[in-house]
Design a protein around this motif. Sequence first.
Motif, PDB file in Angstrom:
ATOM      1  N   SER A  97       0.859  -1.185   0.000  1.00  0.00           N
ATOM      2  CA  SER A  97       0.000   0.000   0.000  1.00  0.00           C
ATOM      3  C   SER A  97       0.890   1.229   0.000  1.00  0.00           C
ATOM      4  N   HIS A  98       0.269   2.377  -0.287  1.00  0.00           N
ATOM      5  CA  HIS A  98       1.034   3.615  -0.454  1.00  0.00           C
ATOM      6  C   HIS A  98       1.429   4.276   0.858  1.00  0.00           C
ATOM      7  N   GLY A  99       0.693   4.022   1.942  1.00  0.00           N
ATOM      8  CA  GLY A  99       0.975   4.726   3.183  1.00  0.00           C
ATOM      9  C   GLY A  99       0.149   5.995   3.296  1.00  0.00           C
ATOM     10  N   TYR A 100       0.470   6.811   4.278  1.00  0.00           N
ATOM     11  CA  TYR A 100      -0.293   8.010   4.601  1.00  0.00           C
ATOM     12  C   TYR A 100      -1.749   7.635   4.921  1.00  0.00           C
ATOM     13  N   GLN A 101      -2.596   8.620   5.041  1.00  0.00           N
ATOM     14  CA  GLN A 101      -3.934   8.363   5.596  1.00  0.00           C
ATOM     15  C   GLN A 101      -4.792   7.451   4.725  1.00  0.00           C
ATOM     16  N   ILE A 116       1.070  -6.324   3.198  1.00  0.00           N
ATOM     17  CA  ILE A 116       1.474  -5.302   4.171  1.00  0.00           C
ATOM     18  C   ILE A 116       0.791  -3.985   3.822  1.00  0.00           C
ATOM     19  N   LYS A 117      -0.189  -3.637   4.630  1.00  0.00           N
ATOM     20  CA  LYS A 117      -0.801  -2.311   4.558  1.00  0.00           C
ATOM     21  C   LYS A 117      -0.081  -1.449   5.582  1.00  0.00           C
ATOM     22  N   ARG A 118       0.550  -0.389   5.122  1.00  0.00           N
ATOM     23  CA  ARG A 118       1.468   0.350   5.985  1.00  0.00           C
ATOM     24  C   ARG A 118       0.805   0.907   7.245  1.00  0.00           C
TER      25      ARG A 118
END
Length: 772
Positions: free
Chosen positions: A249-253, A630-632
């Motif tokens: 996933s990209h991360g952040y909100q 893995i979802k950050r």
Amino acid sequence: MLKQFIRFLLLVGILSVFAYSSWQCTTLQADDTSLPDVVDYNYHIRPILSDRCFKCHGPDANKREAHLRLDTPEGAYAAFKDNTKAHAIVPGNPEASEVMARITSKDTSLRMPPMKSNLTLSPREIELIEKWIQQGAKYKPHWAFIVPKSPAIPDADESWVRNPIDHFTYVKMKEKGLSPSEEADKERLLKRVCFDLTGLPPSLEMQERFLKDTSPNAYEKIVDELLGNKHYGEKMATYWLDVARYADSHGYQDDGLRTMWPWRDWVIHAFNSNYSYAKFLTWQLAGDLIPHATKEMVLATGFNRNHKITQEGGVIDEEYRVEYVNDRTSTFGKAFLALTFECSKCHDHKYDPISQKDYYSTFAFFNQVPEKGLFGTIDASFADPPNIKITSQEVSSILKFINKRDTAAVEVMVMQDSTQWRPTYVLNRGNYDAHGEPVGVGIPKSILPYSPQKYGKNRLGLAKWLLDDQNPLTSRVFVNRVWFQFFGRGIVKTLGDFGMQGELPSHPELLDWLAVDFKSHHWNIKRLVKQIVTSATYRQSSVVKSEHLKVDPDNVYLSHAPRLRIPAENVRDHVLASSGLLNPEIGGPSVKPYQPKGIWEVASSGRGSLMTYVQDHRKDLYRRGMYVFIKRTVPPPSMLIFDASNRDQCEVQRGRTNTPLQALVMMNDPHVSESARVLAENMLKLKLPTDELLSQVFRKIVCRTPQSKELSILKKYLEAEQNEFKKRPQKIKKLLQIGEYPVEPSLLNPFTAALMQTIQMIYNMEETLMRV
């Protein structure tokens, strides 16, 4: 069931204590109060100055006090600006050195370090500084910035050593009053090397074969077999995924979906194919810039694009674009040089000779990508450009290592430089819009001067600079990381910091010998790994002698093998492999196994395909831990509890903890219970006598033959559990239906349930999860 649970816990403890009765508590090591005959700047003085002085009198000109610089001889020997007759250090004359007067002053307003810093110098440290000044106060370049030269291999006990590594460790042991331990028994040694090279337990067939092989090279044959195993690449890749901050996933909100798994497939392929570290490094940094670059070379550059990316509307595009370049710059510094480049983003480094200008000169290499800070939406079906498409036709021809399951093209983010040069500026205080002095490409001169004419003005030139024979860091850093994977501690303990604040190498001559040897043998990774695991140092028993604990409680000098818990991914792998459930498929998209309900939903922004957790089924449930999604913002909880990385940023060394939560995972995670149930069912089909059945189960899980006392404990527990289930038959069906793997209706009985509980207890033993 409370009585059963208490009995379960007690027996796990009894078996663990029984298995490790020879272990003793660690004692603290007493400080060495003697002074060396010759005081060395790098090994005795610089660590003191770095810890207590460089913050105010070091490389950072903006924070320097009293115009005094102590990290260079020119600064330390110079006369004071306000008193030209005074000098901080006068070589050969401690009495005339102002440093000595200030660190020994009784006046707290004059004494250094100042009281407000909460730092002090011990009497021994003051004596060291005094003796160093008396001996001439000779400065040296930082040890890590001196080009390694291959030292002479020292003499050692020829009856113990097996390769050059052992000569260095043996001599160091003797210096410290230690002696090597005997070689580990064959069962424990086999388990150790199997987990270290493949992350999986040895099969019963391999155990039997190795135990029966009495030839002198029996162990080396096993090592060669494991190095050629397809799972070797997975084990080596897992560590690199932390360094590369790989995630799904990209991360952040918003944390939307990212597709980078074909790059992960390439990493596994590179290790299995034994790509040289030179190729591995070059392709990842600059594969797109190699003349006539192939698609595989370009795919490898996905390494640089694994950083977090925002998909939130309203962000300032340039702010986040700069943040991505910052991430690539910091990752470069830590991954390949083991230096904390990120400390120079806002100001000159306070400890290392890396100026803010140096930071942005390195930043310039990664600042040429035609990317945006925000591109697309959270549900975009395409990758942020620059990207490449990978088709099924390419997978069947030129990219055969990619495990692609469907016919749709897969898009992966990669590197590509713009056709026009983007200027780079020093960013004042690190602010994206505060442009200062313009800079070109470059690297701190203290490491190795960078010449654009010699190397080139792009990332390919940067890769050439890293591989220059005069680069003091590249080979040292990599061999130290590989060493860490097998000993749980690097020769330099601080894997990500070879700078002034990092620890000194415990075996500096060995580190340099390995670094030079690695380069001279064409950066051959499998050769390096084989050297380490066939050494006598690696093959020692992990049983600790009480006298060694007093001298070397942290086993810095390697007088025995370390006891290490296997990595988080391998905890899952071990349970699945020993039960027979493991899906051995290599590569492919990440999977979503069992997970407690509601975890993603609580942390979700309320939009996007990753708003809710949708579990996978059938064979995807039983894939290796490295393939778990893995979802950050919400990493896999069971692996996080075992210290897995959340992949937010480059991480070269995981923490290592022991908490009650880890025991709770092993007692309650569905994949552990399901594995215990399936193993019980599979073993019962063999119709073995109880003793033999329990012995085989123990060997599958603990990887050694149980002692008679251990077997007796297991047998009594099995009988007690069987009696409990006979009294409460209603519990059987509920217990034996954990997990999605089909249940054998004919085995829904008290003995199966009792055997399942016994197996789960073995999974909970300390030795099960330890690599000893």
